[in-house]
Structure formats: C-alpha cells, structure tokens
Design an enzyme around this catalytic site. Sequence first.
Site, PDB file in Angstrom:
ATOM      1  N   ARG A   1      19.686  73.319  48.052  1.00  0.00           N
ATOM      2  CA  ARG A   1      18.881  72.700  49.140  1.00  0.00           C
ATOM      3  C   ARG A   1      18.495  73.870  50.073  1.00  0.00           C
ATOM      4  NH1 ARG A   1      23.197  68.602  49.931  1.00  0.00           N
ATOM      5  NH2 ARG A   1      22.720  67.225  48.420  1.00  0.00           N
TER       6      ARG A   1
ATOM      7  N   ARG B   1      36.865  72.184  26.325  1.00  0.00           N
ATOM      8  CA  ARG B   1      37.602  72.945  27.144  1.00  0.00           C
ATOM      9  C   ARG B   1      38.805  71.986  27.930  1.00  0.00           C
ATOM     10  NH1 ARG B   1      38.333  77.914  27.792  1.00  0.00           N
ATOM     11  NH2 ARG B   1      38.394  78.232  30.075  1.00  0.00           N
TER      12      ARG B   1
ATOM     13  N   TYR C   1      28.765  65.510  28.285  1.00  0.00           N
ATOM     14  CA  TYR C   1      29.232  65.944  29.739  1.00  0.00           C
ATOM     15  C   TYR C   1      28.767  64.538  30.619  1.00  0.00           C
ATOM     16  CZ  TYR C   1      30.415  69.325  33.463  1.00  0.00           C
ATOM     17  OH  TYR C   1      30.780  69.891  34.532  1.00  0.00           O
TER      18      TYR C   1
ATOM     19  N   ARG D   1      23.609  70.695  37.430  1.00  0.00           N
ATOM     20  CA  ARG D   1      24.232  69.764  37.992  1.00  0.00           C
ATOM     21  C   ARG D   1      24.352  69.715  39.404  1.00  0.00           C
ATOM     22  NH1 ARG D   1      27.994  66.800  34.969  1.00  0.00           N
ATOM     23  NH2 ARG D   1      29.680  66.965  36.875  1.00  0.00           N
TER      24      ARG D   1
ATOM     25  N   ASP E   1      29.169  61.683  33.371  1.00  0.00           N
ATOM     26  CA  ASP E   1      29.732  61.399  34.769  1.00  0.00           C
ATOM     27  C   ASP E   1      29.963  60.035  34.465  1.00  0.00           C
ATOM     28  OD1 ASP E   1      29.790  63.658  36.061  1.00  0.00           O
ATOM     29  OD2 ASP E   1      27.972  63.479  36.961  1.00  0.00           O
TER      30      ASP E   1
ATOM     31  N   ARG F   1      40.225  75.677  41.116  1.00  0.00           N
ATOM     32  CA  ARG F   1      40.035  74.809  42.557  1.00  0.00           C
ATOM     33  C   ARG F   1      41.542  74.170  42.915  1.00  0.00           C
ATOM     34  NH1 ARG F   1      35.484  70.435  40.261  1.00  0.00           N
ATOM     35  NH2 ARG F   1      36.860  69.674  38.390  1.00  0.00           N
TER      36      ARG F   1
ATOM     37  N   GLU G   1      44.132  73.573  39.338  1.00  0.00           N
ATOM     38  CA  GLU G   1      43.515  73.444  37.916  1.00  0.00           C
ATOM     39  C   GLU G   1      43.260  74.815  37.357  1.00  0.00           C
ATOM     40  OE1 GLU G   1      39.771  70.990  38.262  1.00  0.00           O
ATOM     41  OE2 GLU G   1      40.712  69.356  39.501  1.00  0.00           O
TER      42      GLU G   1
HETATM   43  P1  FAD Z   1      38.238  59.317  28.751  1.00  0.00           P
HETATM   44  O1  FAD Z   1      38.437  58.833  30.054  1.00  0.00           O
HETATM   45  O2  FAD Z   1      38.566  60.417  28.111  1.00  0.00           O
HETATM   46  O3  FAD Z   1      38.980  58.081  27.811  1.00  0.00           O
HETATM   47  C1  FAD Z   1      39.241  58.323  26.403  1.00  0.00           C
HETATM   48  C2  FAD Z   1      40.510  57.452  26.446  1.00  0.00           C
HETATM   49  O4  FAD Z   1      40.794  57.482  24.754  1.00  0.00           O
HETATM   50  C3  FAD Z   1      41.723  58.344  26.708  1.00  0.00           C
HETATM   51  O5  FAD Z   1      42.525  57.551  27.606  1.00  0.00           O
HETATM   52  C4  FAD Z   1      42.268  58.885  25.561  1.00  0.00           C
HETATM   53  O6  FAD Z   1      43.922  59.110  25.568  1.00  0.00           O
HETATM   54  C5  FAD Z   1      42.390  57.724  24.511  1.00  0.00           C
HETATM   55  N1  FAD Z   1      42.212  58.250  23.169  1.00  0.00           N
HETATM   56  C6  FAD Z   1      41.632  59.399  22.534  1.00  0.00           C
HETATM   57  N2  FAD Z   1      41.834  59.523  21.247  1.00  0.00           N
HETATM   58  C7  FAD Z   1      42.618  58.529  20.830  1.00  0.00           C
HETATM   59  C8  FAD Z   1      43.491  58.034  19.753  1.00  0.00           C
HETATM   60  N3  FAD Z   1      43.315  58.807  18.611  1.00  0.00           N
HETATM   61  N4  FAD Z   1      44.109  56.836  19.709  1.00  0.00           N
HETATM   62  C9  FAD Z   1      44.186  56.218  20.990  1.00  0.00           C
HETATM   63  N5  FAD Z   1      43.590  56.512  21.986  1.00  0.00           N
HETATM   64  C10 FAD Z   1      42.955  57.598  21.878  1.00  0.00           C
HETATM   65  N6  FAD Z   1      32.765  62.093  36.689  1.00  0.00           N
HETATM   66  C11 FAD Z   1      32.138  61.649  37.947  1.00  0.00           C
HETATM   67  O7  FAD Z   1      31.472  60.697  37.579  1.00  0.00           O
HETATM   68  N7  FAD Z   1      32.569  61.975  38.885  1.00  0.00           N
HETATM   69  C12 FAD Z   1      33.862  63.104  39.043  1.00  0.00           C
HETATM   70  O8  FAD Z   1      33.785  63.724  40.120  1.00  0.00           O
HETATM   71  C13 FAD Z   1      34.097  63.612  37.949  1.00  0.00           C
HETATM   72  N8  FAD Z   1      35.019  64.507  37.800  1.00  0.00           N
HETATM   73  C14 FAD Z   1      35.604  64.830  36.538  1.00  0.00           C
HETATM   74  C15 FAD Z   1      36.739  65.753  36.782  1.00  0.00           C
HETATM   75  C16 FAD Z   1      37.337  66.369  35.406  1.00  0.00           C
HETATM   76  C17 FAD Z   1      38.438  67.508  35.529  1.00  0.00           C
HETATM   77  C18 FAD Z   1      36.823  65.765  34.334  1.00  0.00           C
HETATM   78  C19 FAD Z   1      37.685  66.187  32.992  1.00  0.00           C
HETATM   79  C20 FAD Z   1      36.151  64.626  34.296  1.00  0.00           C
HETATM   80  C21 FAD Z   1      35.559  64.388  35.700  1.00  0.00           C
HETATM   81  N9  FAD Z   1      34.601  63.465  35.592  1.00  0.00           N
HETATM   82  C22 FAD Z   1      33.667  62.838  36.685  1.00  0.00           C
HETATM   83  C23 FAD Z   1      33.890  62.557  34.058  1.00  0.00           C
HETATM   84  C24 FAD Z   1      34.724  61.381  33.941  1.00  0.00           C
HETATM   85  O9  FAD Z   1      36.124  61.636  33.658  1.00  0.00           O
HETATM   86  C25 FAD Z   1      34.129  60.617  32.616  1.00  0.00           C
HETATM   87  O10 FAD Z   1      32.699  60.414  32.963  1.00  0.00           O
HETATM   88  C26 FAD Z   1      35.043  59.275  32.215  1.00  0.00           C
HETATM   89  O11 FAD Z   1      36.111  59.315  32.592  1.00  0.00           O
HETATM   90  C27 FAD Z   1      34.762  59.522  30.928  1.00  0.00           C
HETATM   91  O12 FAD Z   1      35.261  58.102  30.309  1.00  0.00           O
HETATM   92  P2  FAD Z   1      35.593  57.951  28.662  1.00  0.00           P
HETATM   93  O13 FAD Z   1      35.816  56.596  28.505  1.00  0.00           O
HETATM   94  O14 FAD Z   1      34.366  58.476  27.932  1.00  0.00           O
HETATM   95  O15 FAD Z   1      36.809  59.050  28.269  1.00  0.00           O
HETATM   96  N1  UDP Z   2      30.004  76.128  39.588  1.00  0.00           N
HETATM   97  C1  UDP Z   2      30.026  76.999  40.290  1.00  0.00           C
HETATM   98  N2  UDP Z   2      30.582  77.501  41.510  1.00  0.00           N
HETATM   99  C2  UDP Z   2      31.256  76.247  42.286  1.00  0.00           C
HETATM  100  C3  UDP Z   2      31.189  75.044  41.673  1.00  0.00           C
HETATM  101  C4  UDP Z   2      30.588  74.969  40.082  1.00  0.00           C
HETATM  102  O1  UDP Z   2      29.505  78.149  39.773  1.00  0.00           O
HETATM  103  O2  UDP Z   2      32.058  76.733  43.076  1.00  0.00           O
HETATM  104  C5  UDP Z   2      29.254  75.671  38.447  1.00  0.00           C
HETATM  105  C6  UDP Z   2      30.269  75.722  37.254  1.00  0.00           C
HETATM  106  O3  UDP Z   2      29.587  76.336  36.142  1.00  0.00           O
HETATM  107  C7  UDP Z   2      30.464  74.414  37.039  1.00  0.00           C
HETATM  108  C8  UDP Z   2      29.052  73.625  37.177  1.00  0.00           C
HETATM  109  O4  UDP Z   2      28.713  74.562  38.385  1.00  0.00           O
HETATM  110  O5  UDP Z   2      30.891  74.143  35.827  1.00  0.00           O
HETATM  111  C9  UDP Z   2      29.328  72.297  37.477  1.00  0.00           C
HETATM  112  O6  UDP Z   2      30.146  72.132  38.591  1.00  0.00           O
HETATM  113  P1  UDP Z   2      30.757  70.749  38.888  1.00  0.00           P
HETATM  114  O7  UDP Z   2      31.454  70.737  40.103  1.00  0.00           O
HETATM  115  O8  UDP Z   2      29.683  69.673  38.664  1.00  0.00           O
HETATM  116  O9  UDP Z   2      31.994  70.783  37.750  1.00  0.00           O
HETATM  117  P2  UDP Z   2      33.047  69.525  37.391  1.00  0.00           P
HETATM  118  O10 UDP Z   2      33.392  68.713  38.252  1.00  0.00           O
HETATM  119  O11 UDP Z   2      32.326  68.759  36.062  1.00  0.00           O
HETATM  120  O12 UDP Z   2      34.100  70.180  36.779  1.00  0.00           O
END
Ligand code: FAD
Ligand code: UDP
Length: 368
Positions: free
Chosen positions: A177, A250, A349, A173, A351, A281, A301
């Site tokens: 570079r 997780r 997984y 991911r 985005d 982080r 986190e």
């Molecule tokens: P979710 O946002 O998980 O929505 C699911 C919803 O369903 C939730 O509100 C939940 O409460 C509800 N739900 C579940 N079960 C039930 C039930 N039984 N009854 C009623 N409601 C229910 N993507 C990026 O592009 N850039 C980023 O920088 C990025 N950073 C991230 C950082 C973290 C820590 C995480 C966890 C994810 C990150 N993502 C990022 C990914 C991004 O969060 C997801 O792509 C996106 O939010 C997924 O949307 P979703 O609708 O699939 O799920």
């Molecule tokens: N990663 C790492 N060191 C860092 C940042 C990321 O080893 O400082 C690795 C780690 O395995 C992580 C993966 O790269 O799960 C993807 O990172 P990303 O920032 O995309 O994770 P997310 O935002 O999805 O938590």
Amino acid sequence: MKYIYDYLIVGSGLFASVFAREAMDKGYSVLVLEKRAHIGGNIYTENIEGINVHKYGAHIFHTSDKEIWDYVNKYSEFNNYVNSPVAVFENELYNLPFNMNTFSKMWGIKTPDEAKKIIDDQIKDLGIDEPRNLEEQALKLVGRDVYHKLIEGYTEKQWGRKCRDLPSFIIKRLPLRFTYDNNYFNDKYQGIPVGGYTQIIEKLLSGSKILLNTDYFEYIKNHKRNWRKIVFTGMIDQFFDYSLGALEYRSVRFENSVIGCENVQGNAVVNYTSSKVPYTRIIEHKHFEFGKQPKSVISYEYPSEWKPGEEPYYPINDQKNSELYLKYEKLAQEVPDVIFGGRLGNYKYYDMDKVIRSSLDSVKREIR
Ligand code: FAD
Ligand code: UDP
C-alpha cells in the site's frame, strides 16, 4: 450393505470439523479419527498461564466472505484484533505489510510519489515485465532495498528455497500500500475468537464419535469397513502410498517459553528477516487477546524441510510439486467414495476462511 457410520472423517482440523457438523446437522452419522492427542488440527489453542497459546503457529482469522464470517461467529465471539506485525532486520525495525510507514523509515521520505519514484529507479534497469518467480515479483513491487532487507532472507528461511525458484503468488498474499496503514490484511472482517480456537472445533464436533491418537492407516488394518464414505484431510500422497512419488512439505519447529514478565516484545508478531537469524518470527500470544496476565508465553518458529514423523504444515506449490499433485488429483477421481479436503488433502496453501468455504462447498456437492 449396512454401515454404522455414513462418514469416516480422517482428521479433526477445520475442514473435517465443518464437514462433520454439516453432515450431522443433516442427520448423517460420523466417526472422526485424529492421530494427534487432541482435536483442532493446526488451529488448536491451549491455555497456558491464562493465555490462549496458538500451539501450531499464530492464527488470525480474516475474510471478505460475509457468509463465512457469519458462520464462524455462530460458534464464537471474535475480538477486534488487527494484525500489524513488525519486521526486524539487523538493528533496524520496520512496519509490515509494505506500506508508507515501511518506506518512510527505509528512505526518510514522506509521500507516496517519493516512494514510487525510489522503487521505479531501483528496478528500471531490471526489465521485469511479467514476473516469472517470487524474486522478480517482489523486486517489481517494492524495489531492491525492501526485497533485500525484508523479503529475501525471510522467504528463503521459510521455504528453504531461493526466491527465484518459488512461485510469485506467495508474495502476493501480502498487501502493498502507498498509504500509512499497518493492517496486514485487506479483508473486510478480522479477529481472534475470544477464548481461543479449540472451543470452536469442540462445538463443530459435538455429537460425533471421536477417536484420538488414532492414525487412519493403522486403524484400517484392524477394523473392517463400517462406513459408507471417507472424508480424508491427511496427506493425499500418503493416502496413495506415495505411488506416484512424494510431495514436498515445509515443517516448522515451535520453541515455546513462559517468561516471567508482562510484556516481552510489545507486539503479537515480530518477524526476523535476516538470513543470519535462524528463526523466522517470534509470537507473543497474549497480545492476540490484549492479555494483561503477569507472565507471557512466546514461541520461536524454526522452519525446516518436512521429513516423515514431522508435521507437514505447508504444501510447497512450486511447479514440480504442483504437477505431481495434479496426478494425485486424477488418481483421487478413481476413488469416488473418498472425499479429499483441506490443506493436506488438496495440497493447497488455504487460509482458514478458504478451508471453511471449501468444506461447505464439498458438503453441498455431497449432501443435497
Ligand atoms: P489441519 O488443521 O492440518 O488438519 C488436519 C488434521 O488431520 C490434523 O489434525 C492431523 O493430525 C490429522 N491427520 C492427518 N493425517 C491423519 C491420519 N493419517 N490419521 C488421522 N488423522 C490425521 N490461516 C489463516 O486464515 N490465518 C492465519 O493466520 C494462519 N496462520 C497459519 C500459520 C501456520 C504456521 C500454519 C501452518 C497455517 C496457518 N494458517 C492460517 C492456515 C490454517 O492453519 C489452515 O487453513 C487450516 O488449519 C487448515 O485446516 P485443515 O483441516 O485443512 O488441516
Ligand atoms: N514474507 C516476507 N517477509 C516477511 C513476511 C512475509 O518476505 O516479513 C513473505 C514470505 O515469502 C512468506 C510470504 O510473504 O512466505 C507470505 O507471508 P505470510 O505472513 O502470509 O505467511 P504465513 O502466515 O502463511 O506463514
């Protein structure tokens, strides 16, 4: 049979909300059930001290898909934020992603050829042709020093598994570079919605009936079927009552603090890559929108293994779970009146841009 709603949409995250918007725009009625006390799923932002706090982890929008970029820009203006995290290992600090700034600081070198030679020397006796796991993939790409200082500890905290037991795609991911470029993403478009993410979801869901604090599994016990089809964005294994076994996820605990100081860490994202530090982080939210507020909000986190009652943030796409998911996917084909989508429904997984794409594709297949 007559129904009140065309779609019962479970969840109000990005997949659910895009589906709801598109269906409503085509004249269909939707009922949204959300078990949390607010809409938005994991992209929910909340205003604290004038700062849009990413309550479920930092979210940076990035995509190379022009259609998706145009789609989100219909619902919000985006700023020109470029994600450039730094990584702290013991008392050393490095730029991410792995690029010439990282290598120059690590080895005191200047040119790409010098960096490539050091990496080659560090891995030549390992004999890695086709990397079989994340450890081999990372070593092959960046050598032993970067692996030990910036990848191993972080990854094992994040996933709670050894790097050699994780799939290599996780590390792919990140860009690698041999130029001096700290942009964490290779995508053509990147930014943060001005005013936060929640307003986007509000616009996507406007016109729908939304029940908050409503868990689907409780709801269906007390309500007779009033919908033609279901869009389910919760956990696919839970939908089938874990009949084939439980998938692993997780979770992350976010510890938020308001700090009485304008600028705490000088960057939105600082990673702590040593296994001796318990968190992965620290996010300083104001920097996503170039904030100048007198106070600041930071979030630590702490990743953990998911247990019932916690939020399942990340699917664990290792071999064991991927095989189990395929069996659930087969089961899902036997219930054609349920559409599974999103990170939990598809156990992927994704985005944000990929979730929107998948939701739009799903609407296209569903509503012609
Ligand atoms: P979710 O946002 O998980 O929505 C699911 C919803 O369903 C939730 O509100 C939940 O409460 C509800 N739900 C579940 N079960 C039930 C039930 N039984 N009854 C009623 N409601 C229910 N993507 C990026 O592009 N850039 C980023 O920088 C990025 N950073 C991230 C950082 C973290 C820590 C995480 C966890 C994810 C990150 N993502 C990022 C990914 C991004 O969060 C997801 O792509 C996106 O939010 C997924 O949307 P979703 O609708 O699939 O799920
Ligand atoms: N990663 C790492 N060191 C860092 C940042 C990321 O080893 O400082 C690795 C780690 O395995 C992580 C993966 O790269 O799960 C993807 O990172 P990303 O920032 O995309 O994770 P997310 O935002 O999805 O938590």
